[in-house]
Design a protein around this motif. Structure first.
Motif, PDB file in Angstrom:
ATOM      1  N   LEU A 412       0.839  -1.205   0.000  1.00  0.00           N
ATOM      2  CA  LEU A 412       0.000   0.000   0.000  1.00  0.00           C
ATOM      3  C   LEU A 412       0.872   1.253   0.000  1.00  0.00           C
ATOM      4  CD1 LEU A 412      -2.746   1.452   0.246  1.00  0.00           C
ATOM      5  CD2 LEU A 412      -2.514   1.214   2.739  1.00  0.00           C
ATOM      6  N   LEU A 413       1.883   1.294   0.873  1.00  0.00           N
ATOM      7  CA  LEU A 413       2.774   2.453   0.930  1.00  0.00           C
ATOM      8  C   LEU A 413       3.518   2.630  -0.392  1.00  0.00           C
ATOM      9  CD1 LEU A 413       4.203   2.089   4.564  1.00  0.00           C
ATOM     10  CD2 LEU A 413       2.460   3.697   3.737  1.00  0.00           C
ATOM     11  N   ASP A 414       3.934   1.512  -1.020  1.00  0.00           N
ATOM     12  CA  ASP A 414       4.649   1.600  -2.305  1.00  0.00           C
ATOM     13  C   ASP A 414       3.751   2.211  -3.371  1.00  0.00           C
ATOM     14  OD1 ASP A 414       7.006   0.748  -4.068  1.00  0.00           O
ATOM     15  OD2 ASP A 414       5.341  -0.305  -5.044  1.00  0.00           O
ATOM     16  N   ARG A 415       2.482   1.778  -3.378  1.00  0.00           N
ATOM     17  CA  ARG A 415       1.569   2.327  -4.382  1.00  0.00           C
ATOM     18  C   ARG A 415       1.262   3.804  -4.087  1.00  0.00           C
ATOM     19  NH1 ARG A 415      -2.769  -2.626  -5.543  1.00  0.00           N
ATOM     20  NH2 ARG A 415      -1.194  -4.070  -6.429  1.00  0.00           N
ATOM     21  N   LEU A 416       1.216   4.161  -2.808  1.00  0.00           N
ATOM     22  CA  LEU A 416       1.003   5.565  -2.464  1.00  0.00           C
ATOM     23  C   LEU A 416       2.152   6.430  -2.972  1.00  0.00           C
ATOM     24  CD1 LEU A 416      -0.501   5.494   1.153  1.00  0.00           C
ATOM     25  CD2 LEU A 416      -1.530   6.534  -0.891  1.00  0.00           C
ATOM     26  N   ARG A 417       3.415   5.929  -2.800  1.00  0.00           N
ATOM     27  CA  ARG A 417       4.570   6.687  -3.267  1.00  0.00           C
ATOM     28  C   ARG A 417       4.559   6.869  -4.779  1.00  0.00           C
ATOM     29  NH1 ARG A 417       7.257   3.818   0.976  1.00  0.00           N
ATOM     30  NH2 ARG A 417       7.716   2.119  -0.451  1.00  0.00           N
ATOM     31  N   GLN A 418       3.947   5.962  -5.497  1.00  0.00           N
ATOM     32  CA  GLN A 418       3.864   6.110  -6.944  1.00  0.00           C
ATOM     33  C   GLN A 418       2.674   6.984  -7.364  1.00  0.00           C
ATOM     34  OE1 GLN A 418       4.190   2.360  -9.105  1.00  0.00           O
ATOM     35  NE2 GLN A 418       5.199   1.422  -7.326  1.00  0.00           N
ATOM     36  N   THR A 419       1.573   6.866  -6.621  1.00  0.00           N
ATOM     37  CA  THR A 419       0.343   7.556  -7.010  1.00  0.00           C
ATOM     38  C   THR A 419       0.385   9.056  -6.722  1.00  0.00           C
ATOM     39  OG1 THR A 419      -0.908   5.532  -6.658  1.00  0.00           O
ATOM     40  CG2 THR A 419      -2.150   7.608  -6.693  1.00  0.00           C
ATOM     41  N   LEU A 420       0.904   9.453  -5.560  1.00  0.00           N
ATOM     42  CA  LEU A 420       0.891  10.863  -5.181  1.00  0.00           C
ATOM     43  C   LEU A 420       1.633  11.732  -6.180  1.00  0.00           C
ATOM     44  CD1 LEU A 420       1.322  10.573  -1.298  1.00  0.00           C
ATOM     45  CD2 LEU A 420      -0.743  11.195  -2.576  1.00  0.00           C
ATOM     46  N   PRO A 421       2.847  11.426  -6.605  1.00  0.00           N
ATOM     47  CA  PRO A 421       3.497  12.269  -7.623  1.00  0.00           C
ATOM     48  C   PRO A 421       2.737  12.259  -8.947  1.00  0.00           C
ATOM     49  CG  PRO A 421       5.129  10.898  -6.506  1.00  0.00           C
ATOM     50  CD  PRO A 421       3.775  10.396  -6.096  1.00  0.00           C
ATOM     51  N   ALA A 422       2.160  11.100  -9.311  1.00  0.00           N
ATOM     52  CA  ALA A 422       1.435  11.026 -10.582  1.00  0.00           C
ATOM     53  C   ALA A 422       0.198  11.923 -10.526  1.00  0.00           C
ATOM     54  CB  ALA A 422       1.050   9.568 -10.871  1.00  0.00           C
ATOM     55  N   ALA A 424      -0.160  14.570  -8.707  1.00  0.00           N
ATOM     56  CA  ALA A 424       0.294  15.965  -8.737  1.00  0.00           C
ATOM     57  C   ALA A 424       0.629  16.400 -10.154  1.00  0.00           C
ATOM     58  CB  ALA A 424       1.506  16.122  -7.818  1.00  0.00           C
ATOM     59  N   ARG A 425       1.266  15.549 -10.917  1.00  0.00           N
ATOM     60  CA  ARG A 425       1.631  15.910 -12.293  1.00  0.00           C
ATOM     61  C   ARG A 425       0.393  16.048 -13.174  1.00  0.00           C
ATOM     62  NH1 ARG A 425       5.446  11.827 -11.552  1.00  0.00           N
ATOM     63  NH2 ARG A 425       4.150  10.423 -12.814  1.00  0.00           N
ATOM     64  N   ASN A 426      -0.587  15.165 -12.953  1.00  0.00           N
ATOM     65  CA  ASN A 426      -1.750  15.137 -13.832  1.00  0.00           C
ATOM     66  C   ASN A 426      -2.883  16.030 -13.338  1.00  0.00           C
ATOM     67  OD1 ASN A 426      -0.417  13.236 -15.482  1.00  0.00           O
ATOM     68  ND2 ASN A 426      -1.189  11.528 -14.219  1.00  0.00           N
ATOM     69  N   GLY A 427      -2.752  16.625 -12.133  1.00  0.00           N
ATOM     70  CA  GLY A 427      -3.782  17.517 -11.600  1.00  0.00           C
ATOM     71  C   GLY A 427      -5.053  16.801 -11.229  1.00  0.00           C
ATOM     72  N   VAL A 428      -4.956  15.592 -10.735  1.00  0.00           N
ATOM     73  CA  VAL A 428      -6.131  14.832 -10.319  1.00  0.00           C
ATOM     74  C   VAL A 428      -6.040  14.579  -8.825  1.00  0.00           C
ATOM     75  CG1 VAL A 428      -6.438  13.766 -12.585  1.00  0.00           C
ATOM     76  CG2 VAL A 428      -4.990  12.646 -10.895  1.00  0.00           C
ATOM     77  N   TYR A 429      -7.104  14.058  -8.271  1.00  0.00           N
ATOM     78  CA  TYR A 429      -7.177  13.835  -6.838  1.00  0.00           C
ATOM     79  C   TYR A 429      -7.393  12.355  -6.565  1.00  0.00           C
ATOM     80  CZ  TYR A 429      -7.816  18.883  -6.595  1.00  0.00           C
ATOM     81  OH  TYR A 429      -7.661  20.230  -6.715  1.00  0.00           O
ATOM     82  N   GLY A 430      -7.157  12.008  -5.323  1.00  0.00           N
ATOM     83  CA  GLY A 430      -7.427  10.658  -4.863  1.00  0.00           C
ATOM     84  C   GLY A 430      -7.974  10.732  -3.454  1.00  0.00           C
ATOM     85  N   ALA A 431      -8.284   9.549  -2.878  1.00  0.00           N
ATOM     86  CA  ALA A 431      -8.838   9.521  -1.528  1.00  0.00           C
ATOM     87  C   ALA A 431      -8.389   8.265  -0.824  1.00  0.00           C
ATOM     88  CB  ALA A 431     -10.352   9.571  -1.584  1.00  0.00           C
ATOM     89  N   LEU A 432      -8.261   8.323   0.494  1.00  0.00           N
ATOM     90  CA  LEU A 432      -7.939   7.162   1.319  1.00  0.00           C
ATOM     91  C   LEU A 432      -9.092   6.938   2.286  1.00  0.00           C
ATOM     92  CD1 LEU A 432      -4.163   7.651   2.264  1.00  0.00           C
ATOM     93  CD2 LEU A 432      -5.131   5.938   0.723  1.00  0.00           C
ATOM     94  N   LEU A 433      -9.596   5.735   2.313  1.00  0.00           N
ATOM     95  CA  LEU A 433     -10.691   5.366   3.223  1.00  0.00           C
ATOM     96  C   LEU A 433     -10.157   4.367   4.234  1.00  0.00           C
ATOM     97  CD1 LEU A 433     -13.544   4.791   0.575  1.00  0.00           C
ATOM     98  CD2 LEU A 433     -12.874   6.940   1.702  1.00  0.00           C
ATOM     99  N   PHE A 434     -10.243   4.706   5.538  1.00  0.00           N
ATOM    100  CA  PHE A 434      -9.801   3.800   6.597  1.00  0.00           C
ATOM    101  C   PHE A 434     -11.046   3.122   7.162  1.00  0.00           C
ATOM    102  CE2 PHE A 434      -6.362   6.764   6.199  1.00  0.00           C
ATOM    103  CZ  PHE A 434      -5.215   6.022   6.449  1.00  0.00           C
ATOM    104  N   ILE A 435     -11.045   1.813   7.194  1.00  0.00           N
ATOM    105  CA  ILE A 435     -12.218   1.045   7.611  1.00  0.00           C
ATOM    106  C   ILE A 435     -11.777   0.039   8.668  1.00  0.00           C
ATOM    107  CG2 ILE A 435     -14.036  -0.525   6.851  1.00  0.00           C
ATOM    108  CD1 ILE A 435     -13.618   0.615   3.999  1.00  0.00           C
TER     109      ILE A 435
END
Length: 488
Positions: A412-422, A424-435
């Protein structure tokens, strides 16, 4: 009927016997000095030479024999009488091939040879075809046969004795030729003493068939050509043998200088062969191909791994094992690397005889000739199925939850490190849901951990159905889950 002798022809007959014996002795020496087919050639040449010496001495001696009536010789019996003499001489030369003298063989051989010589003499006498027939004194007849036998035994002894005395070959041959010539002539003229021709006898042989003058010219000229040619051939062969011996001596010196090095190289090569044999019997599959890739040999491990026997694989190409997982470009690049670097190694997928596809680690090396040309390719490979399974298991344990097969905290952390910069570059958003699950501990305590695990698996499956393919559902541990939504 009175008999008159031509002393000149008597002397010629003795000289012919000596000359022929000298040539025959030289042939006997060459026969005993050589082996194989060459020895057989000298045996035949010597046998024919000695047989012709005995026969020609007999008939030249007969030309020295004169009666007060015209005489001639039956050509058929004349020619037939040659055969016993040559046969007896061939037998003698055959006995001389034995390295050591055996008295029993010597006695039997001398007896048969003597009978053959006597047969030749009396067959030749029969060629006169006298009417009434020639009679012989029994005692002289027996004595002539004995002389023939003794002469035959003496000829064999001369050859063996000459090697024991250490005389020079020329001296030995001259003495032997004199003794043999006298013995052969002695048998003939002893037998002629016992000849009795009744007064008024008539020679019935057709004088037109062969005359004494023609016979004298033919026999004398022919045997001198035969003996002279044979002697020259013997001398030439001996000279060639000496030259070969000198050349062999020079070669042996060169050989002696290189023998130690050759032995060392042979030992090193033997050691290399042993190492190669041990390597070919290893647990790794191995195959040897020609420069065109045709399989020439495989080892037992090849059969164990692939399922193909030597009969099935030899003559085929390695494409027999192709799994279909690799493209033509992959194989083309492999071959280009092999041609350029003379080696290739890497992971490849092949197919067993039963159709099972498996991974292997493959090493290919080229075998080069001295001029640099490729003579063979040697490939070794090992089945890495177990290694791949262990690798996959280790990967799953490192990045996936073993209960729910969901990504764990690390992935999960590895995918977060890849997703956050992407994002930012593409100007899109994401969300994290803790359950997390309420009262999960109470469920575990009251219904047991097995029921709790079943609930966690069901929740994981339900969460996966609620998100998109590019989203991530992860289990942090216990009853805690995280859903990462991308591209919102």
């Amino acid at each position: 009927m009175p008999i008159v002798w031509n002393s000149s022809l008597v002397a010629v007959s003795v000289l012919v016997a000596m000359f022929g014996s000298f040539t025959a002795l030289s042939h006997a020496q060459r026969m005993r000095e050589t082996t194989g087919r060459t020895a057989w050639h000298w045996m035949v040449a010597g046998g024919v030479t000695l047989g012709m010496a005995i026969w020609s001495m007999h008939f030249i001696g007969m030309l020295a024999f004169h009666l007060p009536i015209p005489i001639s010789y039956d050509i058929q019996l004349t020619l037939l009488s040659i055969l016993p003499a040559i046969a007896a001489a061939l037998l003698g030369f055959h006995l001389l091939r034995s390295a050591e003298m055996e008295l029993r063989r010597l006695a039997i051989g001398g007896l048969v040879m003597g009978v053959g010589i006597a047969t030749m003499h009396y067959t030749g006498m029969a060629a006169l075809r006298m009417q009434p027939a020639i009679s012989y004194d029994p005692l002289i007849f027996a004595l002539s046969v004995v002389i023939a036998i003794v002469a035959a035994i003496g000829a064999l002894l001369i050859v063996y004795a000459g090697e024991k005395t250490g005389l020079q070959p020329l001296v030995h041959h001259l003495l032997g030729a004199v003794i043999m010539g006298v013995a052969i002539s002695g048998m003939h003229y002893t037998a002629m003493i016992g000849v009795a021709i009744a007064p008024g006898s008539v020679c019935m042989a057709d004088a037109s068939q062969i005359s004494p003058t023609v016979l004298a010219m033919a026999v004398t000229g022919g045997v001198f050509l035969l003996f002279g040619g044979g002697l020259i051939a013997s001398l030439f062969d001996r000279q060639m043998a000496r030259q070969n011996a000198h050349a062999l001596e020079r070669l042996s010196k060169v050989h002696a200088q290189t023998e130690a090095r050759a032995l060392a190289m042979a030992e090193a090569m033997t050691q290399e062969l042993r190492i190669a044999a041990a390597a070919f019997s290893s647990e790794e599959g191995m195959m040897v191909t020609d420069p065109d890739g045709v399989i020439l040999r495989i080892n037992p491990a090849f059969t164990r791994i692939t399922g193909y026997s030597a009969e099935e694989a030899v003559g085929q190409k390695p494409s027999l094992l192709s799994s279909g997982r690799h493209t033509e470009a992959f194989y083309r690049e492999l071959w280009e690397t092999l041609v350029r670097d003379k080696c290739w190694h890497g992971e490849i997928w092949d197919k067993r005889k039963n159709g099972e596809i498996y991974p292997e680690w493959l090493n290919i090396s080229a075998v080069l000739a001295e001029n640099g040309d490729v003579t063979h390719y040697v490939a070794s490979f090992s089945d890495i199925t177990h290694y791949k399974e262990v690798q996959d298991t280790a990967h799953n344990l490192a990045f996936f939850d073993p209960l729910t097969d969901l990504p764990n905290r690390r992935l999960l952390l590895d995918r977060l490190r890849q997703t956050l910069p992407a994002n930012a570059r593409n100007g899109v958003y994401g969300a994290l849901l803790f359950i997390d699950l309420d009262n999960f501990k109470t469920l575990n305590d009251t219904r047991g951990h097995d029921v709790g695990d079943m609930l966690l698996v069901e929740v994981a499956g339900w969460l996966l159905t609620c998100v998109r393919a590019e989203d991530t559902v992860a289990r942090l541990g216990g009853d805690e889950f995280v859903v990462m939504l991308e591209n919102l």
